[in-house]
Design an enzyme around this catalytic site. Sequence first.
Site, short mmCIF file in Angstrom:
data_model
loop_
_atom_site.label_atom_id
_atom_site.label_comp_id
_atom_site.label_asym_id
_atom_site.label_seq_id
_atom_site.Cartn_x
_atom_site.Cartn_y
_atom_site.Cartn_z
N ASP A 197 22.68 53.79 16.26
CA ASP A 197 23.80 54.36 17.01
C ASP A 197 24.70 55.26 16.18
O ASP A 197 25.33 56.16 16.71
CB ASP A 197 24.61 53.28 17.72
CG ASP A 197 25.05 52.15 16.81
OD1 ASP A 197 24.80 52.21 15.59
OD2 ASP A 197 25.66 51.19 17.33
N ASP A 200 31.63 45.61 10.05
CA ASP A 200 30.76 44.67 10.77
C ASP A 200 30.19 43.53 9.93
O ASP A 200 30.12 42.41 10.41
CB ASP A 200 29.60 45.40 11.44
CG ASP A 200 30.04 46.24 12.62
OD1 ASP A 200 31.13 45.99 13.14
OD2 ASP A 200 29.30 47.15 13.01
#
Length: 888
Positions: free
Chosen positions: A71, A481
């Site tokens: 992404d 993340d």
Amino acid sequence: MRRTRILTAVLALAAGLLAGTPPVLAAGAGPQTTAAAESYTWKNARIDGGGFVPGIVFNRKEKNLAYARTDIGGAYRWQQTTKTWTPLLDSVGWANWGHTGVVSLASDPVDPDKVFAAVGTYTNSWDPGNGAVLRSSDRGASWQKTDLPFKLGGNMPGRGMGERLAVDPNRNSVLYLGAPSGKGLWRSTDSGVTWSQVTNFPNVGTYVQDPSDTSGYASDNQGIVWVTFDESTGTSGSATRTIYVGVADQDNAVYRSTDAGATWSRLAGQPTGHLAHKGVLDTVNGHLYLAYSDKGGPYDGGKGRLWRYATATGTWTDISPVAEADTYYGFSGLTVDRQKPGTVMATAYSSWWPDTQIFRSTDSGGTWTKAWDYTSYPNRANRYTMDVSSSPWLTWGANPSPPEQTPKLGWMTEALEIDPFDSDRMMYGTGATIYGTENLTNWDADTPFTIRPMVQGLEETAVNDLASPPSGAPLLSALGDIGGFRHTDLTKVPSMMFTSPNFTSTTSLDYAETQPNTVVRVGNLDSGPHVAFSTDNGANWFAGSDPSGVSGGGTVAAAADGSRFVWSPAGTGVHYATGFGSSWAPSSGIPAGAIVESDRVDPRTFYGFKSGRFYVSSDGGATFTASAATGLPSGDSVRFKALPGVRGDVWLAGGASDGAYGLWHSTDGGATFTKLSNVQEADTIGFGKAASGASYQTLYTSAKIAGVRGIFRSTDKGATWTRVNDDAHQWGWTGAAITGDPRVYGRVYIATNGRGVIYGDTSDTGGGDGGGGGTDPAPTPTGACAVTYTITNQWSGGFQADVKLANTGTGAWSGWSLGWTFPNGQTISQAWNAEHTQSGTAVTAKNVGWNANVAAGSAVSFGFTGSWSGTNTKPTAFRLGDRTCTVT
């Protein structure tokens, strides 16, 4: 992962990797030409994964040809010989950073050499550029680009649906692309060179995740989400007549054309109330399988169904493995076994707790089995075993209670593919890695199959900060993340990310310059502390306490001797503490949200910056005073650092194109700054080991100098700069952090937004940077030489090779010219780091300006792509002038 990763700059405004040279992105029809200033080798500090992989695409014609899209981190091609992934979009530059987000990818089913990528990261204002379709005729080794008149959303909601880009399997000059934002369905009839809207397509989509989102992120129409051809309705050379298209519309999700796209109609009798994430066709049995969810994903989804459509009769059958009332997730991952028609698999992509679920049927969805099931709650039995020994951090250092397990089977599992040539191989994407198995059919024999990471070479992390201490581990990283890692060996995957606590994202870290075993990091966490400390160079951690009001990590600085810390967290003002943050006191004289750093010599001096003003504290962070310095950037897109070993030596980079932008230097602790006139724009600054004979540490920056964007190095205090990357190595946006290595001259660590931590090593011995350019090669370099010729990738009719030329003699070369003869008539199509000529089978490769000088004991590398037929035997003899080189 679970959170949307967005550029640091955007937030401010509202096996090792393949060594050598990766593919080059062409602008239009011509390649970029800016050359690197000297020979650098680029690799990743290995993490193996780290981000969401929403799409995996196997070629249906050629075995072992597969691609993965990410992404925010580009696209990759599978390398079967090494079972690793090769990055394909490292040539995307600063100005087009959005093209590192890949919303869809298509591998040509007629000509396997061709591959297409639809790129663009955000459809709202966060990405200033439009999307594009990239096309390659050499499997991604080089690209050409067609800009689109609208944006694409590789990191937008709904990005796991697809594939939105598809090639007609009968007439491969025809492609379709589903667009977001109400832009409809688009078609190319010239192999992706030009595109036009299919104006008679009846539905541009209606579904938005959150209509109230004023940023435009969650309120964008997710549009046309997949295209599937029924290859049985065409013949070679003629356009496929039947095409299915998925639309983000809960009541009108599937459309069909039976006349090669001339007309379209809503598929009759289809289910309503859900979105069709995937549509996969089994032409042998005449079944179109559809995976439905009530939401667009990749995080949300509370209900879902699986349906089968009989293409011959128009009959719809609900083949869901569980009753809808028992779902708390949507379905998305969907694949069929091309070797065993009737075998179909699907994922419960949004089942976060206790785990994702994978379903398998061998009778076209009549009956199903699960990857795991409960024996007696909360105990469960798994059909699989997990082996994460290659990426042990995937356990997260967790010890969950049943029914949760670690490592998880996965989450955000929207990509699921059975190898069309091998029923035993399956790959699926998660929020942090690619998992796979090579004994999948054990499932049907009720025998455990083994799942392992299949991700080496695919590095997809957003890097927020970097540190290279003078002793201990060479690299500490702050990552989005997955928190961050301590790398003791850059070529190996660390056993665990930072724990105790595990931040979802680490936003800043620092070490004490004279006591580098003392390290501090700050970050984001749903609940719990936002600061942690280490006394052993980041190997082990313990949590500090938060001042009242902290909502996020912000930035942090450690005193030079580790005796105190200054923290500027999100949610409250700047604070300071003595010791390890058990009690924080507010700092005065400095605004909330300021960026903070420490002097690297004086333990009581700290610095801050906010909105054009520089601040200085001489009492350990208790009070700050605004500097009288003027002319600094007015915004907050700034990064600054103090030089180790010199009190009050500060470098500041940043700004914006509509105001002050560049690189500033202060030698009086920030009282005054001087702007470097030879740097047009700069966004990061870092320091590394000084060059041989130099009295000042080496500077590194991600900047625009002499009209060129790149990674630059200076060994003379910024008087002159050398670009150390090249157009093949750009990695999109590199504005978060940079640092040299204090122990290795020339080594630079670069933060990327989606390609992990890149590090570069130079063949230069450290003699300093000249004025650029170079010299013509000497006619006959003296001394012995050795050549290593490596075929790094090979496919039908094409290949990629790296050549390493080593000076094994006792004298330096001031230029070189290497010749060889191809034994099988191979031809070079494109070379990098060398100029080449070819006459028949004879090839000559000579230095470019910046890599002419090769010291004794050093080596220079270059690479090329070429074509072959029949056999691709390596050359066996190489000549440097009139000297024959040893072949290693």
